[in-house]
Design a protein around this motif. Structure first.
Motif, PDB file in Angstrom:
ATOM      1  N   ASP A  26       0.859  -1.186   0.000  1.00  0.00           N
ATOM      2  CA  ASP A  26       0.000   0.000   0.000  1.00  0.00           C
ATOM      3  C   ASP A  26       0.895   1.236   0.000  1.00  0.00           C
ATOM      4  O   ASP A  26       1.912   1.290   0.712  1.00  0.00           O
ATOM      5  CB  ASP A  26      -0.887   0.025   1.240  1.00  0.00           C
ATOM      6  N   THR A  28       1.241   5.777  -1.260  1.00  0.00           N
ATOM      7  CA  THR A  28       0.788   7.013  -1.902  1.00  0.00           C
ATOM      8  C   THR A  28       2.019   7.710  -2.457  1.00  0.00           C
ATOM      9  O   THR A  28       3.044   7.811  -1.784  1.00  0.00           O
ATOM     10  CB  THR A  28       0.098   7.962  -0.905  1.00  0.00           C
ATOM     11  N   ALA A  30       2.742  11.452  -4.134  1.00  0.00           N
ATOM     12  CA  ALA A  30       2.129  12.753  -4.388  1.00  0.00           C
ATOM     13  C   ALA A  30       3.205  13.702  -4.880  1.00  0.00           C
ATOM     14  O   ALA A  30       4.370  13.635  -4.456  1.00  0.00           O
ATOM     15  CB  ALA A  30       1.482  13.306  -3.127  1.00  0.00           C
ATOM     16  N   ALA A  96      -1.703  12.884  -7.288  1.00  0.00           N
ATOM     17  CA  ALA A  96      -1.444  11.831  -6.304  1.00  0.00           C
ATOM     18  C   ALA A  96      -2.028  10.530  -6.801  1.00  0.00           C
ATOM     19  O   ALA A  96      -3.101  10.510  -7.434  1.00  0.00           O
ATOM     20  CB  ALA A  96      -2.040  12.195  -4.950  1.00  0.00           C
ATOM     21  N   THR A  98      -2.804   6.496  -5.230  1.00  0.00           N
ATOM     22  CA  THR A  98      -2.811   5.668  -4.030  1.00  0.00           C
ATOM     23  C   THR A  98      -3.148   4.234  -4.404  1.00  0.00           C
ATOM     24  O   THR A  98      -3.837   3.966  -5.401  1.00  0.00           O
ATOM     25  CB  THR A  98      -3.835   6.180  -3.011  1.00  0.00           C
ATOM     26  N   TYR A 107      -5.603  11.040  -8.274  1.00  0.00           N
ATOM     27  CA  TYR A 107      -6.158  12.336  -7.876  1.00  0.00           C
ATOM     28  C   TYR A 107      -5.428  13.452  -8.618  1.00  0.00           C
ATOM     29  O   TYR A 107      -4.198  13.407  -8.791  1.00  0.00           O
ATOM     30  CB  TYR A 107      -5.979  12.583  -6.372  1.00  0.00           C
ATOM     31  N   GLU A 112     -10.580  13.014  -7.081  1.00  0.00           N
ATOM     32  CA  GLU A 112     -10.408  11.745  -7.799  1.00  0.00           C
ATOM     33  C   GLU A 112     -10.748  11.932  -9.275  1.00  0.00           C
ATOM     34  O   GLU A 112     -11.798  12.455  -9.632  1.00  0.00           O
ATOM     35  CB  GLU A 112     -11.294  10.672  -7.191  1.00  0.00           C
ATOM     36  N   TYR A 155       4.625   7.841   0.417  1.00  0.00           N
ATOM     37  CA  TYR A 155       4.104   7.393   1.707  1.00  0.00           C
ATOM     38  C   TYR A 155       3.938   5.883   1.674  1.00  0.00           C
ATOM     39  O   TYR A 155       3.498   5.303   0.671  1.00  0.00           O
ATOM     40  CB  TYR A 155       2.732   8.009   1.992  1.00  0.00           C
ATOM     41  N   ALA A 158      -1.793   4.137   1.976  1.00  0.00           N
ATOM     42  CA  ALA A 158      -2.706   4.801   1.049  1.00  0.00           C
ATOM     43  C   ALA A 158      -3.444   5.902   1.794  1.00  0.00           C
ATOM     44  O   ALA A 158      -4.208   5.635   2.725  1.00  0.00           O
ATOM     45  CB  ALA A 158      -3.698   3.808   0.465  1.00  0.00           C
ATOM     46  N   LEU A 159      -3.187   7.169   1.427  1.00  0.00           N
ATOM     47  CA  LEU A 159      -3.916   8.270   2.041  1.00  0.00           C
ATOM     48  C   LEU A 159      -5.374   8.221   1.605  1.00  0.00           C
ATOM     49  O   LEU A 159      -5.688   7.840   0.474  1.00  0.00           O
ATOM     50  CB  LEU A 159      -3.298   9.614   1.634  1.00  0.00           C
ATOM     51  N   VAL A 164      -5.776  13.310   0.904  1.00  0.00           N
ATOM     52  CA  VAL A 164      -5.227  13.854  -0.342  1.00  0.00           C
ATOM     53  C   VAL A 164      -5.742  15.265  -0.582  1.00  0.00           C
ATOM     54  O   VAL A 164      -5.013  16.171  -0.991  1.00  0.00           O
ATOM     55  CB  VAL A 164      -5.554  12.936  -1.526  1.00  0.00           C
TER      56      VAL A 164
END
Length: 582
Positions: A26, A28, A30, A96, A98, A107, A112, A155, A158-159, A164
């Motif tokens: 998992d 993220t 960004a 971003a 995720t 995103y 999204e 990261y 997953a944010l 986000v």
């Protein structure tokens, strides 16, 4: 803040370490991106080991939209998340991606734009990737990224959509406003201080300078504060400044210009100041200053150390020398010199020099050292309660008085203040000289004043009227009986004719107040031929002059043979019945 990665679209890219996403499931990623131009398949990032194993984010895919893809079997095996449009140019955009389990979300600006619920590959699936690029593709034919990259973050989770959105909102860049109220103040010949109001959203400020009104301006420095000291400048030069505000979005327009002229830098204080006496004058010399804008020098004089200086030259001196003709013999003068530039700025004082002009024509008229008693001096019994006492070695009471005469001599005179002596406040002793002739006289003597109950030592002078305390000193002046005596000089040039001198010691009360004096001398000029020292040359001097006077006063002989001849007799007759010394 205020810094980013600017890629030129030709060959610029960043390589990250091997295995930067190894073990990541998992996640993220960004990033902020501001594209100058956009090309199909350029890469914001591309991590992999080649065209078969990689994961990447492109601002525009072949289908015309932003895409994230991951594969372990080339382009045909990609798991993709596609957006709805390509990223824009000319503005900062937050992107971003995720992955939580098998759900991947893309995103743009916190919202999204694409989702894939069948993502069965993770970054860990790629193994230890060796080609981890920002701004470059695994495919050599793909274009390099042309634009700016900032806040690139990975990261290990997953944010959420809210996370986000908050991340985007926190970092949305906007151009700051131009700084206002720029002020420039000249602090010295080499320093100007700048201040301005803070601009909202600014993280840094660019300082720009020019010597021309309106520029062009040269960048001086960048800083986060709203003030700056510009140093290393040239004196008496006008400088113009503008300031711009900067953040991750870019740079504001320049502020309104502010200009100011630097001050003149005062010259350095002169060095090498010396003083010498020459026939009633003091001659000063010092090292010349080397400043190009030097206008001249000023000389200051005082009779005190480090204070009370008064300028002696009416106009600036061109060179490093000065003759002071307004001095009085036997007076301590303290001199300092300053340098002045063409703008009127004056240096600090040079180091103080002190000198006492003496009369080169003076001779010793009278002296007593007490080694053979008090000679023709006398204790004045009718005007005091005690006498000055002739003594050698120390005085009776411990912790007061000297240990002996001055300069290794044996005898001296002193005021005894132990019981039976001048033990009460106001008790005094007066020692009086014989009549002393001459002119332009000075009295010198040595004194010792040791003891916590030391009173006052006075010098009085009689020239037909008694003048009291023409010199006076009170209280303890020495720290032990073995301290050396101190030399004092009293200028008596204001007193003409025959004079007498008194030393008047006044007790303060208590036994530890002994005051001692030694080696009294009077120097001055005597009237040539005044053999009986009554300040008149007349018939009373004639036979003595002719018989023995020059033998006793050889230092006054005009031709060096210590005998009277026409040279000396002519000078004698010049003063015949001359009453000018009266």
């Amino acid at each position: 803040f205020s810094n980013g990665l600017d890629l030129d679209g030709t060959n610029d890219h960043v390589s990250l370490r091997t295995g930067v996403v190894d073990g990541l499931t998992d996640f993220t990623i960004a990033v902020w991106v501001n594209l100058d131009t956009i090309s199909n398949w350029s890469r914001i990032f591309d991590f992999g080991t080649g065209t078969s194993v990689n994961m990447f984010l492109t601002p525009r895919s072949g289908s015309g939209a932003v895409r994230f893809a991951i594969t372990t079997s080339g382009a045909g095996g990609e798991k993709q998340i596609n957006g709805t449009a390509a990223l824009p140019t000319g503005t900062w955009t937050h992107v971003a991606v995720t992955l939580a389990g098998s759900t991947g979300i893309l995103y743009v600006n916190g919202a999204e734009v694409g989702r894939n619920n069948s993502m069965n590959l993770t970054p860990d699936s790629l193994g230890a990737t060796t080609q981890n690029y920002i701004g470059r593709s695994q495919y050599s034919a793909d274009a390099y990224l042309n634009g700016r990259i900032d806040e690139f973050r990975i990261y290990a989770a997953a944010l959420s959509a809210a996370d986000v959105s908050a991340l985007h909102a926190e970092q949305v860049p906007a151009f700051p406003a131009s700084p206002e109220n720029l002020s420039a103040t000249a602090i010295s010949g080499s320093r100007i201080n700048l201040t301005w109001n803070a601009s909202f959203g600014a993280t840094n400020y660019n300082i720009k300078r020019s010597t021309a009104d309106g520029g062009p301006f040269t960048h001086v420095t960048s800083l986060s504060e709203t003030s700056f000291s510009d140093t290393g400048l040239s004196e008496m030069t006008t400088y113009y400044y503008v300031v711009s505000a900067v953040n991750s979005a870019g740079e504001s327009a320049d502020s309104i210009q502010a200009g100011v002229t630097t001050q003149s830098t005062p010259p350095e204080a002169p060095t090498g100041l010396t003083a010498a006496v020459n026939d009633g004058s003091v001659i000063l010399n010092w090292d010349a200053n080397t400043e190009n804008d030097l206008a001249g020098y000023c000389v200051y004089r005082s009779t005190m150390s480090e204070s009370g200086y008064v300028r002696t030259n009416e106009s600036l001196l061109d060179g490093p020398e000065f003759t002071d003709n307004s001095v009085v013999y036997y007076t301590n003068y303290h001199y300092v010199v300053t340098a002045v530039d063409i703008y009127g700025y004056e240096s600090d004082y040079a180091d103080d020099v002190v000198i006492m002009p003496t009369d080169s024509h003076a001779v010793q008229i009278h002296a007593i050292d007490f080694e053979n008693g008090i000679g023709d001096w006398s204790n004045v019994t009718e005007e005091d309660l005690h006498d000055w006492i002739l003594d050698s070695n120390g005085t009776l009471t411990p912790n007061t008085g000297p240990a002996g005469g001055t300069d290794g001599s044996t005898w001296y005179v002193y005021l005894e203040t132990s019981p039976g002596g001048a033990n009460n406040a106001g008790h005094s002793a007066v020692l009086q000289s014989p009549v002393i002739a001459g002119a332009k006289r000075v009295l010198t003597f040595y004194y010792h004043m040791y003891g916590v109950e030391t009173g006052t030592l006075n010098v009085d002078v009689y020239d037909g009227t008694w003048h009291y305390a023409v010199w006076s000193l009170s209280g303890q002046q020495h720290s032990s009986d073995s301290d050396p005596y101190t030399l004092a000089a009293v200028n008596l040039s204001d007193y003409t004719g025959l004079i007498q001198i008194r030393f008047r010691a006044v007790a303060a009360g208590g036994p530890r107040g002994d005051i001692a004096i030694d080696n009294i001398a009077v120097f001055g000029r005597i009237l040539y031929g005044d053999a009986n020292l009554d300040n008149i040359v007349d018939t009373g001097d004639l036979f003595n002059f002719a018989e023995y006077w020059l033998q006793d006063h050889c230092e006054l002989d005009l031709d060096g043979d210590c005998m009277v001849n026409l040279y000396e007799f002519a000078e004698f007759t010049n003063h015949w019945l001359d009453n000018s010394y009266q």
